[in-house]
Scaffold this active site. Sequence first.
Site, PDB file in Angstrom:
ATOM      1  N   TYR A  81     -20.011  32.675 -93.419  1.00 26.99           N
ATOM      2  CA  TYR A  81     -21.316  33.239 -93.086  1.00 26.99           C
ATOM      3  C   TYR A  81     -22.204  33.396 -94.320  1.00 26.99           C
ATOM      4  O   TYR A  81     -23.432  33.235 -94.239  1.00 26.99           O
ATOM      5  CB  TYR A  81     -21.148  34.567 -92.352  1.00 26.99           C
ATOM      6  CG  TYR A  81     -20.847  34.369 -90.882  1.00 26.99           C
ATOM      7  CD1 TYR A  81     -21.827  33.868 -90.022  1.00 26.99           C
ATOM      8  CD2 TYR A  81     -19.599  34.656 -90.365  1.00 26.99           C
ATOM      9  CE1 TYR A  81     -21.566  33.663 -88.684  1.00 26.99           C
ATOM     10  CE2 TYR A  81     -19.319  34.446 -89.017  1.00 26.99           C
ATOM     11  CZ  TYR A  81     -20.306  33.955 -88.181  1.00 26.99           C
ATOM     12  OH  TYR A  81     -20.044  33.738 -86.854  1.00 26.99           O
ATOM     13  N   GLU A 108       7.538  34.233 -81.166  1.00 24.73           N
ATOM     14  CA  GLU A 108       6.272  33.494 -81.054  1.00 24.73           C
ATOM     15  C   GLU A 108       5.166  34.325 -80.433  1.00 24.73           C
ATOM     16  O   GLU A 108       4.043  34.348 -80.935  1.00 24.73           O
ATOM     17  CB  GLU A 108       6.481  32.227 -80.211  1.00 24.73           C
ATOM     18  CG  GLU A 108       5.186  31.472 -79.940  1.00 24.73           C
ATOM     19  CD  GLU A 108       5.357  30.302 -78.985  1.00 24.73           C
ATOM     20  OE1 GLU A 108       4.318  29.754 -78.566  1.00 24.73           O
ATOM     21  OE2 GLU A 108       6.497  29.937 -78.649  1.00 24.73           O
ATOM     22  N   ASP A 118       8.738  29.321 -77.239  1.00 25.47           N
ATOM     23  CA  ASP A 118       8.746  28.592 -75.975  1.00 25.47           C
ATOM     24  C   ASP A 118       9.380  27.218 -76.167  1.00 25.47           C
ATOM     25  O   ASP A 118       9.317  26.635 -77.261  1.00 25.47           O
ATOM     26  CB  ASP A 118       7.310  28.400 -75.453  1.00 25.47           C
ATOM     27  CG  ASP A 118       6.702  29.672 -74.883  1.00 25.47           C
ATOM     28  OD1 ASP A 118       7.472  30.592 -74.537  1.00 25.47           O
ATOM     29  OD2 ASP A 118       5.462  29.745 -74.778  1.00 25.47           O
TER      30      ASP A 118
END
Length: 375
Positions: free
Chosen positions: A116, A209, A262
């Site tokens: 920014y 995770e 996963d």
Amino acid sequence: MRFFADREICYADILPPSEVRARIEVAVLNFLKILTCTDPAISDLLLINRKSSNRRVSQGLLTDDDTWIFLSRSFCKRTLMRANAAKAFIRVWKVMEMCFKILSQEKRVTQRELFYKLLCVSPDCFSSQLQVNRTIQDVVGLLRCSRYSLGIMASSRGIVAGRLLLQEPDKEVVDCSECGSSGYAISGDLDLLDRLVMKTDARYIIIVEKHAIFQRLAEDRLFNHIPSILITAKGYPDIATRFLLHRMSRTFPELPIMALVDWNPAGLAILCTFKFGSIGMGLEAYRYACNVKWLGLRGDDLQLIPEESLVSLKPRDLQIAKSLMSSETLQEKHREELALMVQSGKRAEIEALYFHGYDYLGKYIAKKIVQANYI
């Protein structure tokens, strides 16, 4: 350790602000010297090449346990003389200028804050966060110092819980087992993380995770049943979480580190980032790598999951799988798991184990650890 004999390993130094400012000043003086000589020219900027073709893999002599990614001494250029590269050349100088000011003011900023600021002062050069992130890596490759040394701190999403005592300088000790399901928030200040005093009686470190799974395990106080430290980055790992995990691996080298992710290509990619580092981190990749075992989910766990809970792989999954398959860091057993995912066309999430009850996940982890069922 075994390294490529024909290439020199390149890395980014952790330097004090005064040294970084001196390197920036030298870069400016060298540029001006060539520009003002009798045969003036605009010099190119030589950076360490971050492309995958320059990636090398360091491996242990006897095992793959100490494998990580590093870059060798191969260069690329940022030049003002090619139209398609001119803006990238200018961005490097703009970011160095901003970092010099930040260090002179003894401040630190996040990459988002830096974006920014640059967007306001140089809108013609910077239009996206990705441009800033890539330019920061260019500056790291030019000056050979870490981004933290440049005054850029990590934005952290990570949290930790369990049998870990932490003490910041001049602060009281924090017992991470008493932080509840929200855990202890990992600071983005790498200097602070580096100065943490850590003590533990844990026997394992478990990477989780997903934030929701972490909360479940912390709420169930898994670490009381399995003496462990739980840590999560709430998805793809940020630098601060990886830094703290790396520090714990060095402080407590006897503790095995295991990952619960996963069963899909993204889960394996997350594990590999913790284990090997990432090529995107360029010269800093090795600083955040540590030996991680794959606890679950894996292919042999599918028998525990109802067929209805399996989800078809998405195009993005197949894209990640292709990228992983092309990686020389991927170990054979990991490669076999990935091939099984692609062959089956299915993916499984950790939450599918709740079919057996909400308290089953802790039992699943305990059984895996007791049986040494990890790779």
